[in-house]
Design a protein around this motif. Sequence first.
Motif, PDB file in Angstrom:
ATOM      1  N   ARG A  64       0.933   4.113  -3.015  1.00  0.00           N
ATOM      2  CA  ARG A  64       0.673   5.529  -2.774  1.00  0.00           C
ATOM      3  C   ARG A  64       1.831   6.396  -3.246  1.00  0.00           C
ATOM      4  O   ARG A  64       1.620   7.492  -3.784  1.00  0.00           O
ATOM      5  CB  ARG A  64       0.409   5.750  -1.281  1.00  0.00           C
ATOM      6  CG  ARG A  64      -0.885   5.152  -0.790  1.00  0.00           C
ATOM      7  CD  ARG A  64      -1.012   5.237   0.723  1.00  0.00           C
ATOM      8  NE  ARG A  64      -0.924   6.610   1.189  1.00  0.00           N
ATOM      9  CZ  ARG A  64      -0.937   6.946   2.468  1.00  0.00           C
ATOM     10  NH1 ARG A  64      -1.016   6.010   3.399  1.00  0.00           N
ATOM     11  NH2 ARG A  64      -0.873   8.219   2.822  1.00  0.00           N
TER      12      ARG A  64
ATOM     13  N   GLU B 221       1.549   6.696  -7.044  1.00  0.00           N
ATOM     14  CA  GLU B 221       0.472   7.592  -7.437  1.00  0.00           C
ATOM     15  C   GLU B 221       0.847   9.048  -7.197  1.00  0.00           C
ATOM     16  O   GLU B 221       0.362   9.941  -7.898  1.00  0.00           O
ATOM     17  CB  GLU B 221      -0.799   7.243  -6.669  1.00  0.00           C
ATOM     18  CG  GLU B 221      -1.394   5.899  -7.064  1.00  0.00           C
ATOM     19  CD  GLU B 221      -2.564   5.515  -6.180  1.00  0.00           C
ATOM     20  OE1 GLU B 221      -2.791   6.216  -5.163  1.00  0.00           O
ATOM     21  OE2 GLU B 221      -3.253   4.530  -6.512  1.00  0.00           O
TER      22      GLU B 221
ATOM     23  N   ARG C 154       0.829  -1.213   0.000  1.00  0.00           N
ATOM     24  CA  ARG C 154       0.000   0.000   0.000  1.00  0.00           C
ATOM     25  C   ARG C 154       0.861   1.259   0.000  1.00  0.00           C
ATOM     26  O   ARG C 154       0.569   2.234  -0.708  1.00  0.00           O
ATOM     27  CB  ARG C 154      -0.918  -0.015   1.223  1.00  0.00           C
ATOM     28  CG  ARG C 154      -1.807   1.212   1.378  1.00  0.00           C
ATOM     29  CD  ARG C 154      -2.741   1.029   2.564  1.00  0.00           C
ATOM     30  NE  ARG C 154      -3.521   2.222   2.806  1.00  0.00           N
ATOM     31  CZ  ARG C 154      -3.161   3.220   3.605  1.00  0.00           C
ATOM     32  NH1 ARG C 154      -1.983   3.134   4.241  1.00  0.00           N
ATOM     33  NH2 ARG C 154      -3.932   4.274   3.778  1.00  0.00           N
TER      34      ARG C 154
END
Length: 512
Positions: A106, A109, A102
């Motif tokens: 992130r 992104e 995760r």
Amino acid sequence: MHRLLIALLAALDAIIAAAGGIAVVFAPLTLLWVFGLDGGADWGALWPASGAIWQAGHLVAQTVTLPEVYLATAGIDPAAATFTLSLAPLALAVFTAGFAARSGRRAAEAGAPLIGATAGTLVFAAAATVVALTVGNPIVSAEFWPAVLLPTLVFAVPALLGAVVTAWRVDVDGPISRLRERVARLPRAWAVFPALLLRGTAVTTTGLVGAGAIVTAVAVFTGGADVVALFEAANVDITGGLVLSLAQLAYFPTLVLWGASFVAGPGFALGAGTAVSPAGTEVGVVPGIPVLGAVPDSTTTWLLLLALVPIALGAFAGWMLRSRLADQGRPRHDDADGGIGMRLVLTVSLAVLTGGVAAVFAVVSSGSIGPGRLAMVGPEPGPLALAVGIETLVGAAILLLSPRRTRATPSTPGEATQRKGSADLPAHPGLWRSISAPPMYVHSGSDEASDPAPVVTAAADPEAAESVDDNATEPLEGLRGSDEEDALTEPIEPLDGFPDRDTGRAPGSSVD
């Protein structure tokens, strides 16, 4: 987003992942110290115990040395006083890996995938170093460098994978974007090869883990009576039973991977010289861990049909990849689905990569749980990788390498009409109506019989029919011109013997 801020957020994710994993272990031990003991234990012993369990959950082997007092009380042979505990409770590793993936996603992104993954890995390595330096005790100990490197790898690999996969999908600048552009310049089928390979591997491995979870659940359900009996034999109170249940829950992902190995065929071992597989079961004396009561005493040969599950998963992955390859190809070409060479490479690569992932599953889910024969527990990497690779290869080859029947496209519209046959409708509906309408015999007004004019019907010109627009209102090519129009519209004399339309009598007959 500023790169420094991305690095700080990734570092925060790493701290939360490390602290959360330790807290999951520390909380039950605190409850056991508060409610389950009579104050004989030292509060300071909770941190070393929690840190050692956290390290074990991240694949760090622990050396256990039992004190002499305990050996005399329990009647244990002094030769078994020291042993290695390396079978990992993988729930802790799954927690860390999920957090790491995760965090990497992130960071990608936000536009800095490698910076985020690197920052998080360094901070997690620092946390693992602090734990390794502070949890040492005379009973449980671990080597320093494995205690730092292995937890760091558990975080670094998922973080890097999450960052790379996300950066490959989103449009960001950097080395991953440049690599994606280079791959995109390859031929159409080869350009999507990496994505197809990862997608197919995800399908086969996820399906294998799911099948292992189902087999484990069924085994626990059917062996529930033995599990309860072992719980009762442990003779623990409510607090001890809760801690024991949580400990077994931490090993649930490990048991799921054992179930996946059972489905694939090689099975797993519960000690040296033992085997639990669809072909047969030979376990001997099972340790008194309650969840091991789910291990069957014997198996039936019908369970060998479970080997069809990996084959079916490979076939499903092959069907999915073949469909996507066909979408990438161009119609009316023999290599519309990538060509036999590309599909052969994809099939072999899928089998090899799936077998490699199965080998990793076997490595992380095997180890030692005690002295002597208990030093070998879990599946063996080599047999499991070979079995899963072959089964995936067979299933994927059925769909990826088999010839596919394609609809041939005729070179000319005339060939298309000839192949349809006389019973099929021509392509243009207006032309069909003009051809199939019954001839109309119109009385010319003459009472004398005469030879009927020839009935002219439009010849179906397939090439003209295929080239005419459905919405066109102009006359069809081949029916245009004065001769054809006159032939279709001029009155036609009735045949001899046919009744007159106005009188209903034959021409030349007298009227009473």
